[in-house]
Design a protein around this motif. Sequence first.
Motif, PDB file in Angstrom:
ATOM      1  N   ASP A   1      30.923  47.813  25.222  1.00  0.00           N
ATOM      2  CA  ASP A   1      30.040  48.934  24.272  1.00  0.00           C
ATOM      3  C   ASP A   1      31.120  50.359  24.041  1.00  0.00           C
TER       4      ASP A   1
ATOM      5  N   LYS B   1      20.654  57.696  28.756  1.00  0.00           N
ATOM      6  CA  LYS B   1      21.864  58.116  29.604  1.00  0.00           C
ATOM      7  C   LYS B   1      21.784  56.953  31.029  1.00  0.00           C
TER       8      LYS B   1
ATOM      9  N   TRP C   1      22.945  53.025  32.066  1.00  0.00           N
ATOM     10  CA  TRP C   1      22.643  51.704  31.940  1.00  0.00           C
ATOM     11  C   TRP C   1      22.656  50.835  32.632  1.00  0.00           C
TER      12      TRP C   1
ATOM     13  N   GLU D   1      30.680  53.871  24.321  1.00  0.00           N
ATOM     14  CA  GLU D   1      30.230  54.147  25.904  1.00  0.00           C
ATOM     15  C   GLU D   1      30.868  54.058  27.020  1.00  0.00           C
TER      16      GLU D   1
ATOM     17  N   LYS E   1      20.680  50.773  27.537  1.00  0.00           N
ATOM     18  CA  LYS E   1      20.850  52.020  28.039  1.00  0.00           C
ATOM     19  C   LYS E   1      19.180  52.550  28.296  1.00  0.00           C
TER      20      LYS E   1
END
Length: 122
Positions: free
Chosen positions: A47, A84, A86, A50, A80
């Motif tokens: 990602d 918060k 993964w 993030e 996700k």
Amino acid sequence: MPFEIYEIFEEKEYKFEYIKEEDNLYLFRILPEKGCKEPFKGRIGIDKAEFAIVFAEVDICPPNLGVFSVKLKIRAGFKKINDKYWLPYEVVTDSAARILWKKMKMVTKRTYSDFKIGAKGK
């Protein structure tokens, strides 16, 4: 590069080659280095915002032993949860084997849902 935060990129037996950016992902190719003990190859998607692993797919092809061969492909997807964490939500295993003239193929798909973050087991 922001990818250096992952220790996996320091792995000595594999090389990670940047492929391209696609949608919201950085895509990498995973290649075994020469002399790798348990070689596999594949791709990984990270990602962009993030730097979390969104998917990993690997092909495992052990040496063909003449009368016996096996091929295995595994794809794991992560998403996700609770804005918060993964966590894995799907793992697909695709395998094919050949023994002499007999061929076998199997696909297994596991999905994960109803996550309970912080819940204690009874």
